[in-house]
Design a protein around this motif. Structure first.
Motif: not given
Lengths: 256, 188, 188
Positions: A175-180, A205-206, B99-106, B124-125
């Motif tokens: 959903a996040r991605h679609v917006k972008e 950011n990174a 973690s949520l980050a790991a869960l999202e990546t998974l 994921r951005g």
């Protein structure tokens, strides 16, 4: 992952819904919580002090319909299942009106048109009782507390995941991605200034980023060229450094 | 907010000791005798002698735990003699938490596999390198060869351990978007 | 992975009791006697009798705490008598409750597991999708693979968290569903 939880609270002692029909034009309804049409039926049977094995179907059906009508007039959205049950009740009621001989069976052998409903009510009642017992268990359990945090516990907030968490998380990402993506489709060609801004943001950011990663997210040849110029420009004018630790190794863009 | 406890018989010293024990146990941080006295609505001397009792009790029966005074408060902890066993336990503890980050990546890897780091970043951005490392350490994902594109990035997919930990026979058992819609569109 | 503890004198039963106590305390979830035996490198019977000792000890001295068997493991928790004081200290209220719909759905799943959405509908007489979603969110149930019938619907069963939140050792502790059939009187 905050999910909307059901707002209804659960309490077996709570006043059950009932009608106050003191005068015909003053019908008051106290709404309670029914988990479904079977639940409402059980309540009505109890209210009539009727025997569940010998339901006065005409009376109960009328009460049921009255309730449904009231719910509708109050703009309370009704699950389709409540309507289906209304139809079932009317059907049973009409069958009850027919003399049994019509079916060519001896009265004793003829199946009671209410039987299927009775069976379902009994089955439902069993699980309703089971739910009540579960509720009692949970009350006891809520009086027991486990220890507070100790040193060996991990401090970060963690999630214990199930497959549905995976799916839910994945959908949120999409959903996040679609917006972008929609935003980006709108602009046809990217300018050097925009590209500078984009790459600057990513590096900031990174903290650091692989040069290859930057190029891989570019969609057109033109974008790659722009990205290349932008990187050089950033290194020249801003606190961004390019490092490569081995020949042909990865080239890292780092914020200084 | 009214948290007053109903008027009761005065508590016996034994009862006070037990409640002090329960409160020290549930507290996240060392709890002071002052705070204990407030919660119990008893005077500080009573509470302090209850704590003394408790400390003696734990010492007396050679418990695996001890009540210690730390940073001005009281805390329950394991006795130092047993740190070998405690450490051994902490290491063997099955740790299926993410973690949520790991869960999202998974989630991205599970549904898009095989997926490369740039592809995961794209979806994921955010950078996912440390999440990927966690997932590799936990053996939930595995490298599945390189993708034949610029930079030949490594591709990742879910592992056999992933299936086991999430109770799946095979990947076709992953809930689909449709399953989820069944749940969200339904009315009660 | 070598986690062996150096060779030591055999432990006394008192020592084993103490270590078991320390480990039950450190574990953030109920810990099984099997895992305790592994960590201590003692046999299961020894560990189980140590646990028994411990339970008796806590009961005997009217501790504010109790050792309980829950979800197949052992856990240290406060005694129910003191919930008022503990709640006052933690400033918590009883947890958010489940809706009647969710609780009924949970009862059906607990007794009929693994159960599919159509099976639950049959018993409850109403769509249960949002109740199922709530239960999944609260981790009281989990998906248990697909049923090999038309449409391959997802099956649901109760989780370990269910046992913990309802204070059950295991599913066999649920009262039998036949016990709820006391309806012969016809009163509802």
């Amino acid at each position: 992952m905050e999910q909307p939880t059901e707002q209804l609270t659960f309490d077996f002692d709570k006043v059950q819904p009932h009608f106050n029909t003191e005068s015909p034009d003053d019908i008051k309804l106290t709404l309670g919580e029914f988990s479904g049409p079977l639940d409402l039926l059980l309540f009505l049977i109890k209210q009539e002090q009727a025997n569940i094995f010998d339901i006065p179907i005409a009376k109960i059906a009328d009460e049921y319909l009255k309730y449904i009508r009231l719910m509708k007039s109050l703009d309370i959205s009704l699950a389709a299942d409540f309507i289906v049950m209304a139809a079932t009740l009317i059907e049973i009621k009409s069958k009850m009106l027919l003399p049994r001989e019509i079916f060519g069976e001896a009265e004793a052998d003829a199946e009671d048109p209410r039987q299927e409903l009775i069976d379902r009510l009994l089955e439902h009642q069993k699980f309703k009782n089971a739910a009540e017992v579960l509720y009692e268990f949970s009350i006891v359990e809520q009086a027991v507390f486990t220890r507070g945090q100790i040193e060996s516990d991990e401090n970060n907030v963690e999630t214990n995941a199930s497959v549905f968490d995976l799916l839910a998380v994945f959908q949120k990402i999409l959903a996040r991605h679609v917006k972008e993506v929609q935003m980006e489709i709108a602009r046809e060609e990217i300018s050097l200034a925009e590209m500078l801004k984009r790459i600057r943001e990513r590096i900031y950011n990174a903290g650091e980023i692989d040069l290859v990663e930057i190029f891989q997210t570019m969609r057109t040849k033109q974008e790659i060229v722009l990205a290349f110029i932008a990187v050089l420009e950033l290194v020249r004018t801003e606190s961004v450094k390019l490092t490569q630790s081995a020949t042909f190794g990865e080239i890292i863009l780092r914020k200084i | 907010m009214d948290l007053a406890i109903e008027e009761k018989q005065p508590r016996s010293i034994g009862e006070i000791v037990s409640i002090v024990e329960a409160l020290i146990f549930v507290a996240d941080e060392p709890i002071t005798s002052k705070l204990l006295a407030e919660v119990l609505d008893e005077n500080r001397e009573t509470v302090e002698s209850a704590i003394e009792n408790l400390v003696r009790e734990y010492d007396g029966r050679e418990s695996g735990l001890q009540i210690r005074e730390i940073a001005g408060g009281w805390q329950l902890g394991t006795r130092t003699e047993f740190h070998d066993e405690v450490r051994k336990f902490l290491k063997t503890r099955p740790n299926a938490r993410l973690s949520l980050a790991a869960l999202e990546t998974l989630a991205v890897i599970a549904y898009k596999q095989p997926a490369t780091i740039p592809e995961i970043l794209e979806i994921r951005g955010v950078q996912s390198a440390s999440a990927i490392k966690t997932l590799l350490d936990k053996r939930l994902i595995a490298a599945k060869g390189r993708k034949e594109t610029v930079g030949r990035p490594m591709q990742y997919g879910t592992s056999k351990d992933f299936l086991i930990q999430f109770g799946l026979k095979d990947l076709s058992e992953l809930p689909s978007i449709e399953d989820f819609e069944d749940l969200t569109s339904g009315s009660v």
